[in-house]
Design an enzyme around this catalytic site. Structure first.
Site, PDB file in Angstrom:
ATOM      1  CE  LYS A 110      -3.736  -2.226   2.348  1.00 53.31           C
ATOM      2  NZ  LYS A 110      -4.453  -2.474   3.743  1.00 53.31           N
TER       3      LYS A 110
ATOM      4  CB  SER B 292       1.796  -5.045   9.412  1.00 53.46           C
ATOM      5  OG  SER B 292       2.948  -5.104   9.078  1.00 53.46           O
TER       6      SER B 292
ATOM      7  N   GLY C  31      -1.711   0.607   6.641  1.00 53.32           N
ATOM      8  CA  GLY C  31      -1.456  -0.429   7.507  1.00 53.32           C
ATOM      9  C   GLY C  31      -2.355  -1.548   6.908  1.00 53.32           C
ATOM     10  CG  ASP C  32      -3.349  -5.774   5.209  1.00 56.16           C
ATOM     11  OD1 ASP C  32      -4.057  -5.332   4.427  1.00 56.16           O
ATOM     12  OD2 ASP C  32      -3.306  -6.831   5.690  1.00 56.16           O
ATOM     13  CB  THR C  33      -5.760  -5.859  10.263  1.00 56.17           C
ATOM     14  OG1 THR C  33      -5.183  -4.639  10.972  1.00 56.17           O
ATOM     15  CG2 THR C  33      -6.223  -6.776  11.508  1.00 56.17           C
TER      16      THR C  33
END
Length: 193
Positions: free
Chosen positions: A59, A113, A76-78
Site C-alpha cells: 500500500k 502491520s 496498515g493492514d490487519t
C-alpha cells in the site's frame, strides 16, 4: 506531545478505515487521507505477520515518488490467523459465515502491520494479539452478519461490535491491534521516525 514533535511534517493516512482515522485523531495528529487502489494479492508462501507486513508495504509503494519532502505516509493492514491460515475480508455472507464458524470456540491471532514511509526511509512494524472466542450459535452468527455487514473486516468481525461484546472471552495483547492499529507502537515509531 506527538503533534508538537511532528509539527513540521505533513502526515498522510492511506486508509479508508474509519477506525484507523479515529486512532490518529485520538493520538492528536492532524492528517489528511490519501487513497490509491491497491490489489491486495500476496504469495502463498507468506505466513502470518509476513502477509500483513507485505500488504502494508504494498500500500505504501503505491505512493512511491508522489510524497512531499516533509510528508510521512502511514499505511496498515490487519489479518486474522487461525491454524496457520490467514483470513482476509469476506467477499459475501457465505464467506463471512464460514470464517465466523472457523473462529467459533477457538483461539486465533490478529496481526496488524503498519508502514511509515517518507522520501528518505521506510519503517514497517507489527503487533500480534491472541483472541479467545466462545462457541457461537448459528443464530448469533447470522444475526451479526445481517445487522453489522462485516465485509470490510479481516476475519469477518470487529471486536468493538456486537460479536466482540458477546463472543470474545479474553485477549492477550493490545485491543487496538485487534481493531487494526497498534497505536502504542505507532506512537513510539512516529516519535523515532
Amino acid at each position: 506531545m506527538l503533534k508538537e514533535k511532528l509539527s513540521q511534517r505533513k502526515i498522510s493516512l492511506a486508509s479508508g478505515s474509519p477506525r484507523r482515522q479515529q486512532f490518529l485523531k485520538d493520538l492528536g495528529l492532524d492528517f489528511e487521507i490519501r487513497l490509491k487502489p491497491v490489489e491486495e494479492v500476496y504469495s502463498d508462501s507468506l505466513r502470518g505477520a509476513e502477509i500483513a507486513t507485505f500488504l502494508a508495504e504494498l500500500k505504501a509503494q503505491a505512493f512511491e515518488n508522489s510524497l512531499a519532502d516533509n510528508e510521512i505516509l502511514i499505511t496498515g493492514d490487519t489479518i486474522v490467523c487461525i491454524n496457520d491460515q490467514a483470513l482476509g475480508k469476506p467477499k459475501d455472507e457465505a464467506e463471512a459465515n464460514e470464517m465466523l464458524l472457523q473462529l467459533s470456540g477457538k483461539t486465533h491471532e490478529v496481526i496488524s502491520s503498519v508502514c511509515l514511509k517518507s522520501n528518505q526511509k521506510t519503517k514497517t512494524f507489527y503487533d500480534k494479539t491472541v483472541v479467545y472466542f466462545k462457541s457461537l450459535s448459528n443464530e448469533e452468527i447470522n444475526f451479526y452478519i445481517n445487522n453489522h455487514q462485516p465485509f470490510d473486516k479481516a476475519g469477518a468481525y470487529g471486536i468493538q461490535e456486537w460479536i466482540g461484546q458477546i463472543g470474545v472471552e479474553k485477549i492477550e495483547g493490545s485491543y487496538f491491534t485487534v481493531m487494526g492499529m497498534p497505536t502504542h507502537l505507532l506512537y513510539t515509531e512516529l516519535l523515532k521516525f
